[in-house]
Scaffold this active site. Structure first.
Site, PDB file in Angstrom:
ATOM      1  N   ASP A 148     -27.267 -40.503 -35.591  1.00  0.00           N
ATOM      2  CA  ASP A 148     -28.184 -39.745 -34.741  1.00  0.00           C
ATOM      3  C   ASP A 148     -29.158 -40.590 -33.941  1.00  0.00           C
ATOM      4  OD1 ASP A 148     -29.930 -40.694 -36.671  1.00  0.00           O
ATOM      5  OD2 ASP A 148     -30.246 -38.753 -37.626  1.00  0.00           O
ATOM      6  N   GLU A 170     -20.413 -39.196 -39.620  1.00  0.00           N
ATOM      7  CA  GLU A 170     -21.545 -38.358 -39.993  1.00  0.00           C
ATOM      8  C   GLU A 170     -21.813 -37.310 -38.914  1.00  0.00           C
ATOM      9  OE1 GLU A 170     -25.179 -39.815 -42.523  1.00  0.00           O
ATOM     10  OE2 GLU A 170     -25.917 -39.438 -40.489  1.00  0.00           O
ATOM     11  N   GLU A 184     -33.452 -37.174 -32.940  1.00  0.00           N
ATOM     12  CA  GLU A 184     -32.156 -37.258 -33.608  1.00  0.00           C
ATOM     13  C   GLU A 184     -31.328 -35.975 -33.496  1.00  0.00           C
ATOM     14  OE1 GLU A 184     -34.773 -40.405 -35.380  1.00  0.00           O
ATOM     15  OE2 GLU A 184     -35.027 -38.268 -34.914  1.00  0.00           O
ATOM     16  N   HIS A 261     -41.614 -42.386 -41.706  1.00  0.00           N
ATOM     17  CA  HIS A 261     -41.894 -43.002 -40.413  1.00  0.00           C
ATOM     18  C   HIS A 261     -41.450 -42.180 -39.208  1.00  0.00           C
ATOM     19  CE1 HIS A 261     -37.672 -44.107 -41.182  1.00  0.00           C
ATOM     20  NE2 HIS A 261     -37.558 -44.026 -39.876  1.00  0.00           N
ATOM     21  N   ARG A 263     -40.749 -39.909 -35.965  1.00  0.00           N
ATOM     22  CA  ARG A 263     -41.621 -39.653 -34.821  1.00  0.00           C
ATOM     23  C   ARG A 263     -42.326 -38.308 -34.919  1.00  0.00           C
ATOM     24  NH1 ARG A 263     -40.842 -42.730 -29.983  1.00  0.00           N
ATOM     25  NH2 ARG A 263     -39.356 -44.426 -30.324  1.00  0.00           N
ATOM     26  N   HIS A 294     -42.730 -48.997 -42.205  1.00  0.00           N
ATOM     27  CA  HIS A 294     -41.941 -49.252 -41.001  1.00  0.00           C
ATOM     28  C   HIS A 294     -42.739 -50.141 -40.045  1.00  0.00           C
ATOM     29  CE1 HIS A 294     -39.658 -48.351 -37.312  1.00  0.00           C
ATOM     30  NE2 HIS A 294     -38.669 -47.982 -38.116  1.00  0.00           N
TER      31      HIS A 294
END
Length: 435
Positions: A148, A170, A184, A261, A263, A294
């Protein structure tokens, strides 16, 4: 952008005879479906000359992609009729390199696009331009992308522009909220719309694809390659590469891991997560927290402001994958907004508190291996303490059946690719979580 060509560094196990000449694309104005798997196989097999090796170009750019693609790359490299090549965008440079080193995969092409504080537009445009050049040099029969990321979408789009067949490892994960996870969710949907072969990790993911009108002839249920990678690196006698990790957990303490982490959690949601973690440590003196921070400055600044200097809290740069997987095997509890960790931790019997309001992996929630608390302070503290203090509640989550795989996903994926291109006569048996 000119790709950095590294073909001289490719291990012998990944080398194979070259593929000569320009190939016809697989687009050709054909509609999807139109005869089922026989038609699909005829179309894909027709892109490869008799006796020519099947050239598969794998494209990825981040550590999660590399981790989950590594088992597929290594499996394809063992197939005598397949030549596998590797192109990386290095969307995440250091984290990606850790996994490449671990699995001894040396890319044929390295775009090295990462820049400080890069935007999604930066990543997309640099990756798309660089991959156009890579595809012009390699002329693959199949481009294989994973998951993604922005690299995933750019790789699929670059292949589509060249009318090259595309496979998505996936495939089919959905929340059906285009902003959760961001970006994603849309990366997955757009990628699946472009692909010819869809390697769905679960029956639920397959059903999502079917509802969207994806040709069932190109869908294969494989299990998730994350489990393949995890089982390959977790060992009872594992020796950590970073010595500091070997001390966790300290005697008499329980280890809680966190990795958050995404967004959509930047800002107030991540602030709430950090506050909840602080309360959890302060209220439970037998708990020590390890947070894999991260490198993105937005994440790091928030986490360090709330947790740095707190007793029994370690804020670490992201450990290498094998170190992290084996540290996870020692943990009591995992809190994360990661997608892949929802699959991996249950395979080790570790309960997961999911720091997201929506998940594209509802199988884990349904199975009871993941408890969805969102990025909300009170639910995080409440559910974490319930698991820490109620042995029966903990046992029910820890012993729930993992719905994501059995360690054979890479084999099924390679079998499906060979079948689709006419190199084997039977498709793989689909992964069945209930079997």
């Amino acid at each position: 952008m000119d790709p950095i060509h590294r073909s001289s560094e490719v291990p012998a196990s990944l080398a194979g005879p070259g593929a000569a000449g320009r190939r016809d694309g697989v687009g050709g104005g054909e509609g999807r479906g139109g005869g089922g798997r026989a038609a699909l196989r005829a179309r894909l097999a027709g892109t490869r000359r008799q006796g020519e090796p099947l050239v598969v170009l794998t494209i990825f750019g981040t550590r999660p992609e590399a981790t989950k693609m590594a088992p597929v790359i290594l499996e394809l490299a063992r197939r005598p009729g397949v030549r596998v090549q590797v192109a990386v965008t290095a969307q995440h440079r250091q984290l990606l390199d850790q996994v490449l080193d671990l699995f001894a995969i040396r890319p044929d092409f390295d775009l090295d696009i990462m820049q400080p504080r890069q935007s999604l537009t930066d990543i997309t445009t640099r990756a798309l331009r660089g991959l156009e050049d890579v595809l012009g040099q390699t002329r693959p029969h199949l481009v294989l992308v994973h998951g993604d990321t922005t690299t995933t979408l750019a790789g699929a789009l670059a292949a589509f522009y060249q009318q090259v067949a595309i496979g998505h490892v996936e495939a089919g994960l959905r929340t059906y909220d285009k902003y959760q996870p961001f970006p994603e969710e849309i990366n997955r949907r757009l990628t699946d719309a472009l692909c010819d072969l869809h390697f769905a990790p679960t029956p639920t993911a397959r059903d999502n694809l079917l509802r969207e009108g994806i040709d069932p002839a190109g869908i294969f249920v494989t299990g998730n390659t994350a489990i393949d990678a995890l089982l390959a690196v977790v060992k009872p006698d594992y020796r950590f590469r970073r010595d500091e990790l070997a001390r966790f957990p300290a005697p008499g303490r329980r280890l809680v891991l966190c990795e958050a982490h995404r967004r959509e959690n930047w800002g107030k949601p991540l602030e709430a997560v950090a506050r909840a973690l602080r309360r959890l440590v302060e209220r439970n003196p037998d708990v020590e927290l390890v947070y894999s921070v991260h490198p993105n400055p937005v994440v790091a600044e928030t986490v360090r402001r709330h947790l740095e200097g707190l007793e029994r809290v370690a804020l670490l740069d992201p450990p290498e994958y094998a170190d992290w997987a084996n540290l996870m095997a020692r943990a009591t509890l995992l809190l994360t907004d990661s997608g892949g960790l929802q699959e991996e931790a249950p395979a080790l019997g570790i309960p997961v508190l999911l720091l997201r309001d929506k998940t594209e992996r509802p199988e884990a929630v349904a199975a009871g291996t993941v408890l969805q608390v969102g990025p909300h302070e009170e639910p995080i503290v409440r559910e974490a303490e319930r698991l820490l203090h109620d042995p029966e509640a903990y046992r029910q989550v820890a012993q729930a059946r993992n719905p994501f795989g059995d360690g054979q996903a890479a084999r099924r994926t390679a079998d499906a690719i060979e079948y689709a291109f006419g190199l084997r006569e039977e498709p793989p048996e689909p992964w069945d979580p209930g079997a």
